[in-house]
Design a protein around this motif. Structure first.
Motif, PDB file in Angstrom:
ATOM      1  N   SER A 135       0.828  -1.205   0.000  1.00 44.95           N
ATOM      2  CA  SER A 135       0.000   0.000   0.000  1.00 44.95           C
ATOM      3  C   SER A 135       0.862   1.254   0.000  1.00 44.95           C
ATOM      4  O   SER A 135       0.482   2.266  -0.582  1.00 44.95           O
ATOM      5  CB  SER A 135      -0.950   0.012   1.196  1.00 44.95           C
ATOM      6  N   THR A 136       2.045   1.187   0.616  1.00 42.29           N
ATOM      7  CA  THR A 136       2.957   2.331   0.593  1.00 42.29           C
ATOM      8  C   THR A 136       3.466   2.572  -0.817  1.00 42.29           C
ATOM      9  O   THR A 136       3.513   3.714  -1.280  1.00 42.29           O
ATOM     10  CB  THR A 136       4.138   2.083   1.549  1.00 42.29           C
ATOM     11  N   HIS A 137       3.847   1.516  -1.522  1.00 41.07           N
ATOM     12  CA  HIS A 137       4.309   1.666  -2.908  1.00 41.07           C
ATOM     13  C   HIS A 137       3.173   2.166  -3.795  1.00 41.07           C
ATOM     14  O   HIS A 137       3.390   3.003  -4.668  1.00 41.07           O
ATOM     15  CB  HIS A 137       4.831   0.334  -3.447  1.00 41.07           C
ATOM     16  N   ARG A 138       1.968   1.659  -3.585  1.00 37.14           N
ATOM     17  CA  ARG A 138       0.824   2.061  -4.399  1.00 37.14           C
ATOM     18  C   ARG A 138       0.449   3.520  -4.147  1.00 37.14           C
ATOM     19  O   ARG A 138       0.093   4.250  -5.063  1.00 37.14           O
ATOM     20  CB  ARG A 138      -0.352   1.135  -4.095  1.00 37.14           C
ATOM     21  N   SER A 139       0.571   3.984  -2.890  1.00 36.36           N
ATOM     22  CA  SER A 139       0.164   5.350  -2.572  1.00 36.36           C
ATOM     23  C   SER A 139       1.171   6.386  -3.050  1.00 36.36           C
ATOM     24  O   SER A 139       0.878   7.574  -3.050  1.00 36.36           O
ATOM     25  CB  SER A 139      -0.066   5.505  -1.069  1.00 36.36           C
ATOM     26  N   ALA A 140       2.364   5.957  -3.468  1.00 30.17           N
ATOM     27  CA  ALA A 140       3.341   6.911  -3.995  1.00 30.17           C
ATOM     28  C   ALA A 140       2.844   7.529  -5.298  1.00 30.17           C
ATOM     29  O   ALA A 140       3.068   8.710  -5.558  1.00 30.17           O
ATOM     30  CB  ALA A 140       4.682   6.222  -4.217  1.00 30.17           C
ATOM     31  N   SER A 141       2.148   6.750  -6.118  1.00 30.12           N
ATOM     32  CA  SER A 141       1.635   7.273  -7.381  1.00 30.12           C
ATOM     33  C   SER A 141       0.139   7.523  -7.347  1.00 30.12           C
ATOM     34  O   SER A 141      -0.382   8.266  -8.161  1.00 30.12           O
ATOM     35  CB  SER A 141       1.960   6.302  -8.506  1.00 30.12           C
ATOM     36  N   GLU A 142      -0.570   6.889  -6.417  1.00 23.61           N
ATOM     37  CA  GLU A 142      -2.022   7.047  -6.301  1.00 23.61           C
ATOM     38  C   GLU A 142      -2.386   7.328  -4.844  1.00 23.61           C
ATOM     39  O   GLU A 142      -2.867   6.443  -4.142  1.00 23.61           O
ATOM     40  CB  GLU A 142      -2.721   5.765  -6.750  1.00 23.61           C
ATOM     41  N   PRO A 143      -2.143   8.544  -4.359  1.00 21.59           N
ATOM     42  CA  PRO A 143      -2.432   8.811  -2.942  1.00 21.59           C
ATOM     43  C   PRO A 143      -3.923   8.712  -2.641  1.00 21.59           C
ATOM     44  O   PRO A 143      -4.761   9.017  -3.481  1.00 21.59           O
ATOM     45  CB  PRO A 143      -1.918  10.230  -2.733  1.00 21.59           C
ATOM     46  N   GLU A 144      -4.208   8.246  -1.439  1.00 18.59           N
ATOM     47  CA  GLU A 144      -5.603   8.134  -1.025  1.00 18.59           C
ATOM     48  C   GLU A 144      -6.121   9.512  -0.621  1.00 18.59           C
ATOM     49  O   GLU A 144      -5.395  10.312  -0.046  1.00 18.59           O
ATOM     50  CB  GLU A 144      -5.727   7.184   0.164  1.00 18.59           C
ATOM     51  N   ILE A 145      -7.373   9.776  -0.921  1.00 16.37           N
ATOM     52  CA  ILE A 145      -7.989  11.047  -0.564  1.00 16.37           C
ATOM     53  C   ILE A 145      -8.710  10.864   0.759  1.00 16.37           C
ATOM     54  O   ILE A 145      -9.509   9.956   0.916  1.00 16.37           O
ATOM     55  CB  ILE A 145      -8.965  11.512  -1.653  1.00 16.37           C
ATOM     56  N   VAL A 146      -8.391  11.732   1.697  1.00 11.19           N
ATOM     57  CA  VAL A 146      -8.966  11.637   3.033  1.00 11.19           C
ATOM     58  C   VAL A 146      -9.885  12.825   3.249  1.00 11.19           C
ATOM     59  O   VAL A 146      -9.502  13.970   3.042  1.00 11.19           O
ATOM     60  CB  VAL A 146      -7.859  11.629   4.108  1.00 11.19           C
ATOM     61  N   ASN A 147     -11.123  12.560   3.652  1.00  8.85           N
ATOM     62  CA  ASN A 147     -12.094  13.626   3.868  1.00  8.85           C
ATOM     63  C   ASN A 147     -12.477  13.777   5.332  1.00  8.85           C
ATOM     64  O   ASN A 147     -13.426  14.468   5.654  1.00  8.85           O
ATOM     65  CB  ASN A 147     -13.368  13.350   3.062  1.00  8.85           C
ATOM     66  N   SER A 148     -11.772  13.135   6.227  1.00  6.39           N
ATOM     67  CA  SER A 148     -12.137  13.199   7.634  1.00  6.39           C
ATOM     68  C   SER A 148     -11.034  13.872   8.434  1.00  6.39           C
ATOM     69  O   SER A 148      -9.998  14.245   7.907  1.00  6.39           O
ATOM     70  CB  SER A 148     -12.383  11.793   8.170  1.00  6.39           C
ATOM     71  N   GLN A 149     -11.286  13.997   9.738  1.00  5.11           N
ATOM     72  CA  GLN A 149     -10.299  14.610  10.608  1.00  5.11           C
ATOM     73  C   GLN A 149      -9.119  13.692  10.825  1.00  5.11           C
ATOM     74  O   GLN A 149      -9.182  12.488  10.575  1.00  5.11           O
ATOM     75  CB  GLN A 149     -10.917  14.892  11.984  1.00  5.11           C
ATOM     76  N   ILE A 150      -8.056  14.265  11.344  1.00  2.00           N
ATOM     77  CA  ILE A 150      -6.886  13.480  11.709  1.00  2.00           C
ATOM     78  C   ILE A 150      -7.261  12.634  12.920  1.00  2.00           C
ATOM     79  O   ILE A 150      -7.826  13.149  13.880  1.00  2.00           O
ATOM     80  CB  ILE A 150      -5.696  14.408  12.034  1.00  2.00           C
ATOM     81  N   PRO A 151      -6.954  11.344  12.901  1.00  2.11           N
ATOM     82  CA  PRO A 151      -7.307  10.499  14.043  1.00  2.11           C
ATOM     83  C   PRO A 151      -6.599  10.970  15.318  1.00  2.11           C
ATOM     84  O   PRO A 151      -5.439  11.345  15.296  1.00  2.11           O
ATOM     85  CB  PRO A 151      -6.820   9.106  13.649  1.00  2.11           C
ATOM     86  N   GLY A 152      -7.324  10.965  16.401  1.00  3.07           N
ATOM     87  CA  GLY A 152      -6.742  11.336  17.684  1.00  3.07           C
ATOM     88  C   GLY A 152      -6.925  12.791  18.066  1.00  3.07           C
ATOM     89  O   GLY A 152      -6.641  13.175  19.194  1.00  3.07           O
ATOM     90  N   THR A 153      -7.379  13.613  17.127  1.00  3.46           N
ATOM     91  CA  THR A 153      -7.602  15.022  17.468  1.00  3.46           C
ATOM     92  C   THR A 153      -9.008  15.173  18.022  1.00  3.46           C
ATOM     93  O   THR A 153      -9.951  14.568  17.518  1.00  3.46           O
ATOM     94  CB  THR A 153      -7.431  15.944  16.245  1.00  3.46           C
ATOM     95  N   PRO A 154      -9.163  15.959  19.067  1.00 10.37           N
ATOM     96  CA  PRO A 154     -10.504  16.128  19.644  1.00 10.37           C
ATOM     97  C   PRO A 154     -11.397  16.943  18.712  1.00 10.37           C
ATOM     98  O   PRO A 154     -10.942  17.849  18.006  1.00 10.37           O
ATOM     99  CB  PRO A 154     -10.241  16.875  20.945  1.00 10.37           C
ATOM    100  N   ARG A 155     -12.655  16.583  18.681  1.00  9.82           N
ATOM    101  CA  ARG A 155     -13.620  17.324  17.871  1.00  9.82           C
ATOM    102  C   ARG A 155     -14.003  18.601  18.597  1.00  9.82           C
ATOM    103  O   ARG A 155     -14.165  18.618  19.811  1.00  9.82           O
ATOM    104  CB  ARG A 155     -14.876  16.488  17.652  1.00  9.82           C
ATOM    105  N   ARG A 156     -14.133  19.641  17.852  1.00  9.12           N
ATOM    106  CA  ARG A 156     -14.574  20.906  18.441  1.00  9.12           C
ATOM    107  C   ARG A 156     -16.083  20.873  18.581  1.00  9.12           C
ATOM    108  O   ARG A 156     -16.806  20.728  17.601  1.00  9.12           O
ATOM    109  CB  ARG A 156     -14.186  22.089  17.566  1.00  9.12           C
ATOM    110  N   VAL A 157     -16.529  20.993  19.783  1.00  8.78           N
ATOM    111  CA  VAL A 157     -17.965  21.027  20.040  1.00  8.78           C
ATOM    112  C   VAL A 157     -18.322  22.478  20.325  1.00  8.78           C
ATOM    113  O   VAL A 157     -17.806  23.091  21.255  1.00  8.78           O
ATOM    114  CB  VAL A 157     -18.337  20.135  21.239  1.00  8.78           C
ATOM    115  N   GLN A 158     -19.156  23.014  19.467  1.00  7.85           N
ATOM    116  CA  GLN A 158     -19.526  24.410  19.612  1.00  7.85           C
ATOM    117  C   GLN A 158     -20.783  24.498  20.469  1.00  7.85           C
ATOM    118  O   GLN A 158     -21.781  23.843  20.195  1.00  7.85           O
ATOM    119  CB  GLN A 158     -19.767  25.026  18.247  1.00  7.85           C
TER     120      GLN A 158
END
Length: 95
Positions: free
Chosen positions: A58-81
């Motif tokens: 998957s590392t070799h594959r992502s060098a030419s075809e990176p995955e698109i991420v639409n979510s937050q970074i894991p481990g970061t707290p969500r801001r609750v307004q």
């Protein structure tokens, strides 16, 4: 059972399955019948069962075809307004 490769002097190489340590040094060629010597070759290792190999692939594959991420970074707290329940604040624009 292990797969061994044998080379015929006249025909292309062929494979035979034997137990480890029980493979003969020569076999008769299946097409012409001549004695064929066992070849020393790289082992055929499976990549599908190992998590480490899947990560490397998957590392070799992502060098030419990176995955698109639409979510937050894991481990970061969500801001609750917090919203006010005051009726005067209902007309204010919300972010």
């Amino acid at each position: 059972m292990t797969i061994y490769e044998y080379r015929c002097p006249d025909d292309p190489p062929f494979e035979a399955s034997h137990r480890i340590g029980e493979a003969p040094d020569s076999l008769a060629c299946p097409s012409c019948g001549k004695p064929s010597g066992r070849m020393i070759s790289a082992p055929h290792l499976s990549k599908s069962g190992s998590p480490a190999f899947r990560l490397i692939d998957s590392t070799h594959r992502s060098a030419s075809e990176p995955e698109i991420v639409n979510s937050q970074i894991p481990g970061t707290p969500r801001r609750v307004q917090s919203y006010s329940s005051n009726p005067l604040h209902r007309k204010l624009p919300r972010p």
